[in-house]
Write an enzyme that holds these catalytic residues in place. Structure first.
Site, PDB file in Angstrom:
ATOM      1  N   LYS A  78       0.844  -1.200   0.000  1.00 20.90           N
ATOM      2  CA  LYS A  78       0.000   0.000   0.000  1.00 20.90           C
ATOM      3  C   LYS A  78       0.876   1.245   0.000  1.00 20.90           C
ATOM      4  O   LYS A  78       1.934   1.272   0.649  1.00 20.90           O
ATOM      5  CB  LYS A  78      -0.917  -0.035   1.230  1.00 20.90           C
ATOM      6  CG  LYS A  78      -2.014   1.033   1.226  1.00 20.90           C
ATOM      7  CD  LYS A  78      -2.959   0.839   2.426  1.00 20.90           C
ATOM      8  CE  LYS A  78      -4.071   1.881   2.440  1.00 20.90           C
ATOM      9  NZ  LYS A  78      -5.017   1.676   3.547  1.00 20.90           N
ATOM     10  N   SER A 153      -9.874   1.568   2.389  1.00 19.55           N
ATOM     11  CA  SER A 153      -8.989   2.311   1.528  1.00 19.55           C
ATOM     12  C   SER A 153      -7.908   1.482   0.848  1.00 19.55           C
ATOM     13  O   SER A 153      -7.312   1.956  -0.126  1.00 19.55           O
ATOM     14  CB  SER A 153      -8.319   3.422   2.338  1.00 19.55           C
ATOM     15  OG  SER A 153      -7.521   2.874   3.370  1.00 19.55           O
ATOM     16  N   SER A 177     -10.183  -0.763   6.579  1.00 18.38           N
ATOM     17  CA  SER A 177      -9.569  -0.617   5.250  1.00 18.38           C
ATOM     18  C   SER A 177      -8.826  -1.822   4.701  1.00 18.38           C
ATOM     19  O   SER A 177      -8.414  -1.802   3.548  1.00 18.38           O
ATOM     20  CB  SER A 177      -8.619   0.576   5.240  1.00 18.38           C
ATOM     21  OG  SER A 177      -9.366   1.745   5.039  1.00 18.38           O
TER      22      SER A 177
HETATM   23  N1  GLN Z   1     -13.610   3.600   5.655  1.00 19.61           N
HETATM   24  C1  GLN Z   1     -13.040   4.035   6.898  1.00 19.61           C
HETATM   25  C2  GLN Z   1     -12.755   5.515   6.849  1.00 19.61           C
HETATM   26  O1  GLN Z   1     -12.938   6.107   5.810  1.00 19.61           O
HETATM   27  C3  GLN Z   1     -11.812   3.258   7.216  1.00 19.61           C
HETATM   28  C4  GLN Z   1     -10.559   3.794   6.652  1.00 19.61           C
HETATM   29  C5  GLN Z   1      -9.356   3.001   7.034  1.00 19.61           C
HETATM   30  O2  GLN Z   1      -9.460   1.972   7.681  1.00 19.61           O
HETATM   31  N2  GLN Z   1      -8.202   3.518   6.696  1.00 19.61           N
HETATM   32  O3  GLN Z   1     -12.369   6.085   7.824  1.00 19.61           O
END
Ligand code: GLN
Length: 473
Positions: A78, A153, A177
Site C-alpha cells: 500500500k 482504503s 480498510s
Molecule cells: N472507511 C473508513 C474511513 O474512511 C476506514 C478507513 C481506514 O481503515 N483507513 O475512515
C-alpha cells in the site's frame, strides 16, 4: 503455474522444489500486470526492474538453502508504507514526489526474508475512504465486476491480489480498510491486534486506530504474511513487548444479533446465517451475545479518527514534506499548499477533526467519544470471557458501483461492522463466504471474525474451518 489458484503456501513448495524459479514467478506477475492493470489500476507504480533483481537474489537464497517463508514471493505494498528511496504518496497530490528516507519495519522484515516488491498499490488518499475513489490518481476497479469499486482504503492492495497481480499484499486498517476491500473483492484480509505489528514507517492517519495488516487468497496466506511482519519493535512505543499466550479454543462463537440488522442488505444477512450454519455443522456452538455500546461505534469513530487525522496531517504544511507553493507569509504557503495538495475528503476530515478538538467543543465531542470508546472496549473484553470469537458481516453491502455513494455519510455508514474492532484494538479477519447477486453478477461476501486482544490464532483456526466448509458446499 496457474496464477488463478496459486497461493503463497503453494508457491513456497514449488519454489523450494525448483518447479520454477522466483524469477519465473515474478515474470508471470509482471506479465499479468502489463496485461490487466491498465483496466484495474491496482498499482500506482510498478517496479519491474528492482522486482527482477529481488527475484534473482531470492533464487540465490533458495539455492543456498537459506529460504524463508516469503523468499521469492511477489507482493504489493500500500502506498502509505515507506520503502527506502521509493515514492510513497498515500495517493495524495501532497506527496506526489515524496521519497521515503527509510524502510518501515514491516518492509525491513520482508526484505530480510527475500520477498519481491512488485509495486505500490492505489488507495483512498491518506487512507480516508471505503472505495478507493478518493485516490488523487483515479479509482481502482473491482476485478469481480469492473463497474464496481474494490472497497477501500486498501482497494489497490485487494484488487491486486484478487486479479492475480500479486500473490499477497500489505494494507493498513484504521476502521476497516483491509477487511472491507478484502470482502468486496473476495479475498482474505487480516487486521491484527493493535500493537502486534509495528507502525514504524506507516503514514499516520488515526494513530490510536491504525494497524498494518495482510491480504491474501487464503487464511493461511494472510497468516504467513502476518508471521513475517509481526513482533515487538523498539521504534513503535505501542508495539507489544511479548507475544500473548495461545488460548484454548472452546469452539464458541458469539453473535451480537440486535446490532446486525442496522442497514444491512437482506441477502448479506442470509449469507451470514448460512456461514453460521456451516460452522455449527462442523461442531461450533453459536450463541447470541450483547455488546450494549457497539451501536455508538460509528459516531465515536467519526469523531476520534478525524481528530487524530487532523493533528497527524498538520505536518504537511508545504514546507517540510512534498508539495509547496510560494507565498509571502508562512500562512500563505500553508494555505495554498494544503488547499491544492489535499483532496475534498481529506479537507473535510481535517475540518471535522479541528472542530471536535477546539476549545469549547473538545469536552462535548472528542472526550465524550473517548469515553464511549472505553465502554465499547469493555463490552468486547466481557464478551471474550465466554466466546472464542465474535462473528459479524464485514460489510452491510456488496461492492457498489463507482460513483454510487457520492454522499460522504452514506459511505461512512458502510463502515458500521468494521470500526468497532479498531476502537477496541482487537484483531479481526474477513474471509470470503458465499456471494449475492446484483445486476446479474455474483459478488463476493465477507464473513468477519473478531477475537480477543492477541488471539489471532483463533481467527486463523476458525477461518480455516469456514474455508473448509465453503469448499464442501
Ligand atoms: N472507511 C473508513 C474511513 O474512511 C476506514 C478507513 C481506514 O481503515 N483507513 O475512515
Amino acid at each position: 503455474m496457474n496464477l488463478d489458484t496459486l497461493t503463497i503456501a503453494q508457491a513456497r513448495k514449488d519454489l523450494d522444489a525448483k518447479k520454477y524459479s522466483a524469477l519465473d514467478l515474478t515474470h508471470a506477475y509482471l506479465e499479468q500486470i502489463a496485461k490487466k492493470d491498465g483496466e484495474i489500476h491496482s498499482y500506482l507504480e510498478v517496479w519491474a526492474d528492482s522486482a527482477r533483481e529481488e527475484a534473482k537474489a531470492a533464487d540465490a537464497m533458495i539455492t543456498a538453502g537459506k529460504q524463508q517463508p516469503l523468499t521469492g514471493i511477489p507482493i504489493a505494498v500500500k502506498d502509505n508504507i515507506l520503502i527506502d528511496g521509493r515514492i510513497a504518496s498515500s495517493a495524495s497530490k501532497m506527496l506526489e514526489n515524496y521519497r521515503a528516507s527509510y524502510d518501515a519495519t514491516v518492509i525491513a522484515k520482508l526484505k530480510a526474508q527475500g520477498a519481491v516488491f512488485l509495486g505500490r498499490a492505489n488507495m483512498d488518499e491518506f487512507a480516508m475512504g471505503g472505495s478507493t475513489e478518493n485516490s488523487a490518481y483515479g479509482p481502482t476497479k473491482n476485478p469481480r465486476d469492473t463497474s464496481r469499486v474494490p472497497g477501500g482504503s486498501s482497494g489497490g492492495s485487494a484488487a491486486a491480489v484478487a486479479a492475480n497481480l500479486a500473490l499477497g499484499a500489505l494494507g493498513s486498517d484504521t476502521g476497516g480498510s483491509i477487511r472491507q476491500p478484502a470482502a468486496l473483492t473476495g479475498i482474505v484480509g487480516l487486521k491484527p491486534t493493535y500493537g502486534a505489528v509495528s507502525r514504524y514507517g506507516l503514514m499516520a492517519m488515526g494513530s490510536s486506530l491504525d494497524q498494518i495488516g495482510t491480504l491474501g487468497k487464503t487464511t493461511e496466506d494472510a497468516h504467513i504474511l502476518f508471521d513475517a511482519i509481526q513482533g515487538y519493535d523498539a521504534n513503535d512505543s505501542t508495539s507489544f513487548p511479548e507475544p500473548s499466550a495461545e488460548r484454548k479454543m472452546r469452539k464458541v462463537i458469539g453473535i451480537p444479533r440486535t446490532f446486525l440488522k442496522e442497514g444491512s442488505d437482506a441477502d448479506i444477512l442470509a449469507q451470514f446465517e448460512e456461514t453460521l450454519d456451516g460452522l455449527k455443522a462442523v461442531g461450533y456452538t453459536v450463541r447470541d451475545i450483547e455488546l450494549p455500546n457497539i451501536g455508538y461505534s460509528l459516531a465515536a469513530y467519526y469523531i476520534i479518527m478525524p481528530a487524530e487525522a487532523s493533528t497527524n496531517l498538520a505536518r504537511y504544511d508545504g514546507i517540510r514534506y512534498g508539495l509547496s507553493f510560494d507565498g509571502k507569509t508562512v500562512e500563505e504557503v500553508n494555505a495554498k499548499s494544503r488547499g491544492v495538495g489535499f483532496g475534498p475528503e481529506v479537507r473535510r476530515r481535517i475540518l471535522v477533526g479541528t472542530f471536535v478538538l477546539s476549545a469549547g467543543y473538545a469536552d462535548a465531542y472528542y472526550r465524550k467519544a473517548r469515553s464511549v470508546r472505553e465502554l465499547i472496549r469493555a463490552d468486547f473484553s466481557r464478551a471474550f470471557e465466554s466466546v472464542d470469537a465474535i462473528a459479524l458481516p464485514t460489510s452491510p453491502v456488496p461492492a457498489f458501483t463507482i460513483g454510487e455513494k457520492s454522499d460522504p455519510l452514506a459511505m461512512y455508514a458502510a463502515d458500521i461492522f468494521t470500526v468497532p474492532v479498531n476502537l477496541a484494538g482487537v484483531p479481526a479477519i474477513s474471509i470470503p463466504s458465499g456471494t449475492v447477486e446484483r445486476d446479474g453478477k455474483k459478488l463476493p461476501v465477507g464473513f468477519q471474525l473478531v477475537a480477543a486482544h492477541g488471539n489471532e490464532s483463533a481467527l486463523f483456526a476458525i477461518g480455516k474451518d469456514v474455508e473448509a466448509y465453503n469448499l464442501r458446499s
